[in-house]
Design a protein around this motif. Structure first.
Motif, PDB file in Angstrom:
ATOM      1  N   ILE A 150      92.183  63.296  39.142  1.00 25.38           N
ATOM      2  CA  ILE A 150      91.043  63.195  38.232  1.00 25.38           C
ATOM      3  C   ILE A 150      89.730  63.245  39.015  1.00 25.38           C
ATOM      4  O   ILE A 150      88.893  64.130  38.829  1.00 25.38           O
ATOM      5  N   HIS A 151      89.556  62.308  39.917  1.00 26.78           N
ATOM      6  CA  HIS A 151      88.247  62.144  40.550  1.00 26.78           C
ATOM      7  C   HIS A 151      87.975  63.102  41.696  1.00 26.78           C
ATOM      8  O   HIS A 151      86.863  63.127  42.228  1.00 26.78           O
ATOM      9  N   THR A 152      88.949  63.890  42.105  1.00 30.60           N
ATOM     10  CA  THR A 152      88.672  64.959  43.063  1.00 30.60           C
ATOM     11  C   THR A 152      88.293  66.252  42.358  1.00 30.60           C
ATOM     12  O   THR A 152      87.959  67.236  43.001  1.00 30.60           O
ATOM     13  N   HIS A 153      88.329  66.245  41.026  1.00 31.16           N
ATOM     14  CA  HIS A 153      88.003  67.428  40.231  1.00 31.16           C
ATOM     15  C   HIS A 153      86.506  67.428  39.889  1.00 31.16           C
ATOM     16  O   HIS A 153      85.917  66.369  39.668  1.00 31.16           O
ATOM     17  N   PRO A 154      85.863  68.604  39.840  1.00 31.28           N
ATOM     18  CA  PRO A 154      84.429  68.643  39.508  1.00 31.28           C
ATOM     19  C   PRO A 154      84.088  67.995  38.170  1.00 31.28           C
ATOM     20  O   PRO A 154      82.988  67.468  37.994  1.00 31.28           O
ATOM     21  N   ALA A 200      83.172  63.172  34.297  1.00 33.47           N
ATOM     22  CA  ALA A 200      82.915  63.384  32.872  1.00 33.47           C
ATOM     23  C   ALA A 200      84.135  63.012  32.041  1.00 33.47           C
ATOM     24  O   ALA A 200      84.020  62.378  30.990  1.00 33.47           O
ATOM     25  N   VAL A 201      85.320  63.397  32.520  1.00 36.37           N
ATOM     26  CA  VAL A 201      86.555  63.058  31.810  1.00 36.37           C
ATOM     27  C   VAL A 201      86.758  61.547  31.815  1.00 36.37           C
ATOM     28  O   VAL A 201      87.078  60.943  30.795  1.00 36.37           O
ATOM     29  N   PHE A 202      86.575  60.927  32.968  1.00 35.60           N
ATOM     30  CA  PHE A 202      86.768  59.486  33.083  1.00 35.60           C
ATOM     31  C   PHE A 202      85.821  58.740  32.137  1.00 35.60           C
ATOM     32  O   PHE A 202      86.230  57.812  31.424  1.00 35.60           O
TER      33      PHE A 202
END
Length: 284
Positions: free
Chosen positions: A29-33, A37-39
Motif C-alpha cells: 500500500i504505502h510504497t505505491h504512489p 490516498a487509498v489509506f
C-alpha cells in the motif's frame, strides 16, 4: 476513487498494508504512489467494497467492524454447501455487522424473499438495512437491535422460527482467565454470541451456520456438547494471518492465544496465523 487505482497481487486479506509488521519492509500500500490516498480514504470516509456482484457500504466508526475476509470466506463456504440453490425463503444474519452475509445470500438465491438482521449496536443494523435494500430492493428487510436473538427494538413479531437459515460470524477471540489488559475494544474478546447461536440455533432456524476461528474452538465444542449438537465443517478451512494487531500488544493475552492455537511463524512476513472455518450446526 475516480482516477486513483491501486492493485495488489495475491493479497492474503482485504487490507494489504503491512507497515505494522516488523518482519515486512515492502508494504504494497504505502510504497505505491497512491498509497496515502487509498489509506486516507479507507480510514476516514464512507467505504464501498464490491465483491461478486455485491456492493457493501460502511461508515468508519468504532461501533462498526469493517468488512474483512472472515465473512467473505464464510460466504464462499456457504456457496460450496449449496446455499445459492437451497429451498429457502428467509435468512437471519445475527451479529450482522455490515450485513454482508445476509445480503450476499439473498442476492445469490432467487428463492429468498426476506432477510432479518440483528445486532446489539444501531450502526450495524442501519448499514445492513442499507446494503440489503441497495442490492436486493425487491426483498423484505427486517432490522432489529438485539440481545442475541431477542429483539429489543424491531421484529414486531418474533416467531419461534425466525428464518429458514441463520448465519453468524460473531466475535470469537477467547476470554482469558483472570485480568488480561488489552488496548482494543472488548467487543472483539467475546464468545457469548457464538455460544448462544449453538444453544438456540435449532429454535430459530432450520439450518444454522457459524463462522469462527479455531482460537475459539474449545468454547464452541463445549457449547455443542452441552446442547447435543455437532459442528460440521462446510467448504474449506483456511489458515490466514492474524490481523487484529492491537490484541498483540498484550504479551499475556498473546500467550493465551498461543495456548488456544495461534500459530507463530517467525520467518514469515506475518508473524501470527490462525485457522478459520465455517460450521453447519446439526442438532441430535
Amino acid at each position: 476513487m475516480e482516477e486513483t487505482e491501486l492493485e495488489v497481487d495475491n493479497p492474503v486479506g482485504i487490507w494489504a498494508c503491512r507497515c505494522d509488521d516488523p518482519t515486512e519492509s515492502d508494504c504494497p500500500i504505502h510504497t505505491h504512489p497512491h498509497g496515502d490516498a487509498v489509506f486516507n480514504t479507507l480510514t476516514e470516509d464512507i467505504i464501498r467494497v464490491h465483491y461478486d456482484g455485491i456492493d457493501i457500504w460502511w461508515v468508519v466508526t468504532p461501533s462498526l467492524f469493517p468488512l474483512s475476509r472472515d465473512p467473505i470466506y464464510a460466504y464462499e463456504n456457504l456457496l460450496a454447501d449449496g446455499i445459492a440453490t437451497a429451498n429457502i425463503s428467509s435468512v437471519l444474519d445475527i451479529g450482522c455487522g455490515t450485513g454482508f452475509l445476509g445480503t450476499s445470500i439473498a442476492a445469490s438465491n432467487p428463492n429468498v424473499e426476506a432477510v432479518r438482521f440483528g445486532d446489539q449496536l444501531l450502526m450495524p443494523v442501519m448499514i445492513s438495512k442499507l446494503n440489503q435494500q441497495r442490492n436486493n430492493p425487491d426483498q423484505s428487510c427486517y432490522p432489529a437491535l438485539t440481545d442475541g436473538f431477542n429483539a429489543q427494538i424491531g421484529w414486531d413479531h418474533q416467531p419461534t422460527k425466525l428464518a429458514d437459515v441463520c448465519v453468524c460470524n460473531p466475535p470469537y477471540l477467547p476470554v482469558a482467565d483472570g485480568e488480561v489488559k488489552t488496548e482494543f475494544s472488548p467487543g472483539f474478546v467475546d464468545s457469548g454470541l457464538l455460544e448462544e447461536v449453538i444453544r438456540r440455533g435449532d429454535d430459530v432456524a432450520d439450518t444454522v451456520y457459524l463462522h469462527i476461528s479455531d482460537l475459539a474452538r474449545s468454547e464452541a465444542a463445549e457449547a455443542a456438547a452441552e446442547y447435543n449438537a455437532e459442528l460440521n465443517v462446510v467448504g474449506e478451512k483456511r489458515t490466514v494471518p492474524f490481523r487484529l494487531t492491537a490484541a498483540l500488544d498484550s504479551p499475556t493475552y498473546v500467550e493465551h492465544l498461543l495456548d488456544c492455537g495461534l500459530q507463530e511463524r517467525r520467518a514469515d512476513k506475518y508473524q501470527y496465523w490462525h485457522d478459520l472455518a465455517t460450521y453447519r450446526i446439526d442438532y441430535n
